[in-house]
Design a protein around this motif. Structure first.
Motif, PDB file in Angstrom:
ATOM      1  N   LEU A  55      43.202  32.613  34.204  1.00 41.67           N
ATOM      2  CA  LEU A  55      42.710  32.832  32.845  1.00 41.67           C
ATOM      3  C   LEU A  55      41.833  34.075  32.808  1.00 41.67           C
ATOM      4  N   PRO A  56      42.266  35.143  32.131  1.00 35.25           N
ATOM      5  CA  PRO A  56      41.408  36.324  31.993  1.00 35.25           C
ATOM      6  C   PRO A  56      40.196  36.004  31.115  1.00 35.25           C
ATOM      7  N   LEU A  57      39.013  36.334  31.615  1.00 41.99           N
ATOM      8  CA  LEU A  57      37.791  36.131  30.831  1.00 41.99           C
ATOM      9  C   LEU A  57      37.443  37.381  30.047  1.00 41.99           C
ATOM     10  N   ASN A  58      37.781  38.538  30.618  1.00 45.18           N
ATOM     11  CA  ASN A  58      37.682  39.829  29.944  1.00 45.18           C
ATOM     12  C   ASN A  58      38.576  40.797  30.709  1.00 45.18           C
ATOM     13  N   GLU A  59      38.499  42.092  30.421  1.00 38.94           N
ATOM     14  CA  GLU A  59      39.390  43.059  31.052  1.00 38.94           C
ATOM     15  C   GLU A  59      39.194  43.160  32.560  1.00 38.94           C
ATOM     16  N   GLN A  60      38.009  42.810  33.043  1.00 31.96           N
ATOM     17  CA  GLN A  60      37.707  42.972  34.465  1.00 31.96           C
ATOM     18  C   GLN A  60      37.560  41.666  35.228  1.00 31.96           C
TER      19      GLN A  60
ATOM     20  N   GLU B 290      53.066  32.243  30.355  1.00 37.72           N
ATOM     21  CA  GLU B 290      52.180  33.380  30.214  1.00 37.72           C
ATOM     22  C   GLU B 290      51.911  33.587  28.729  1.00 37.72           C
ATOM     23  N   GLY B 291      50.645  33.453  28.343  1.00 35.93           N
ATOM     24  CA  GLY B 291      50.313  33.556  26.930  1.00 35.93           C
ATOM     25  C   GLY B 291      48.824  33.542  26.689  1.00 35.93           C
ATOM     26  N   ARG B 292      48.431  33.004  25.559  1.00 36.56           N
ATOM     27  CA  ARG B 292      47.028  33.015  25.138  1.00 36.56           C
ATOM     28  C   ARG B 292      46.112  32.273  26.110  1.00 36.56           C
ATOM     29  N   LEU B 293      46.643  31.263  26.783  1.00 35.85           N
ATOM     30  CA  LEU B 293      45.844  30.447  27.707  1.00 35.85           C
ATOM     31  C   LEU B 293      45.928  30.959  29.143  1.00 35.85           C
TER      32      LEU B 293
END
Length: 266
Positions: free
Chosen positions: A223-228, A167-170
């Motif tokens: 992978l989160p692309l943005n908050e939503q 769990e991290g930047r990627l």
């Protein structure tokens, strides 16, 4: 650690594909809504060596009181107490056709009859141990009709252990191992061939006993692309047990699903 949903039917694989629906968020501070879409490559039925690309479409509503409604499980309620979590729901079971239909079912099963969807009850109990999460899911599909080949009630138990590997930047990489057990009615409905079915199809008669259905594991990268919005890709592999694998309708015991989806929450 993130709770992973473990569904129990196939089409056993679509079921295993957590992409088809994430576990409802528990203790939401407000109403939450989500929609998802994507595609998955999967066998046409459990045991098939034919593959198809099937669309993933889903939606979910979660209330701040733990009640949820989604397109995969149905209507339910969940809560958590420290590391212990529990959810229960009522919805519709899976189905199987004896002809090609929207990426599922197969004309190879012609004469086997259609396994129709019926009311299904489910419950999941999970315990978070920190690096690992243990889970047990029970589902029971109601009797559909008096046809013992395709209409009987049946029950399933799935045991799982899951962990977040990264769990991290990627984003995050989650892994799980699971085993699925079915009673005799489940095994006969999905893998058995009665004398009537044998007379109407290409298969010889086969009586399937209850017990282990399959064992396998999943790898899910999110992978989160943005908050939503987040993008998720999952590889699922299940190996059918000897009892299921010996069925004349099974052409391949190792069943794999590869799918990807985008989920938007608001």
């Amino acid at each position: 650690m993130k709770t992973l949903k473990r569904t129990t039917s196939v089409t056993l694989l679509a079921s295993t594909l957590g992409l088809l629906g994430a576990s409802p968020a528990l203790h939401a501070e407000d109403w939450t809504f989500s929609v998802r879409g994507g595609a998955a490559s999967m066998p046409r039925y459990s045991g098939s060596d034919e593959r198809s690309v099937t669309p993933i479409l889903g939606a979910e509503i979660v209330s701040p009181y733990g009640f949820f409604l989604n397109t995969e499980q149905g209507l339910g309620w969940g809560n958590e107490w420290g590391g212990l979590s529990f959810s229960t729901w009522v919805g519709a079971s899976d189905e199987r056709r004896d002809k090609n239909h929207l990426g599922q079912g197969s004309k190879r099963l012609k004469g086997m009859g259609e396994i129709k969807s019926r009311a299904q009850f489910g419950a999941h109990l999970g315990y978070d141990l920190g690096p690992f999460e243990l889970g047990a899911t029970v589902t029971h599909a109601q009797k559909k009709n008096d046809n013992r080949d395709t209409g009987s009630a049946y029950s399933l138990l799935q045991l799982s252990i899951a962990s977040t590997l990264y769990e991290g930047r990627l984003g995050s990489l989650d892994a799980s191992l699971s085993s699925l057990f079915g009673n005799a009615d489940y095994m006969q409905t999905w893998y058995g061939v009665s004398n009537t079915q044998a007379a109407n199809s290409r298969f010889s008669a086969y009586r399937a006993k209850g017990g282990l259905v399959s064992s396998g594991g999943d790898l899910t990268w999110s992978l989160p692309l943005n908050e939503q919005t987040k993008l998720s890709t999952q590889l699922s592999m299940q190996y059918l047990s000897k009892e299921a694998g010996n069925s004349p309708i099974v052409d391949r015991r190792l069943q794999t699903v590869l799918g990807t989806q985008i989920e938007y929450s608001f």
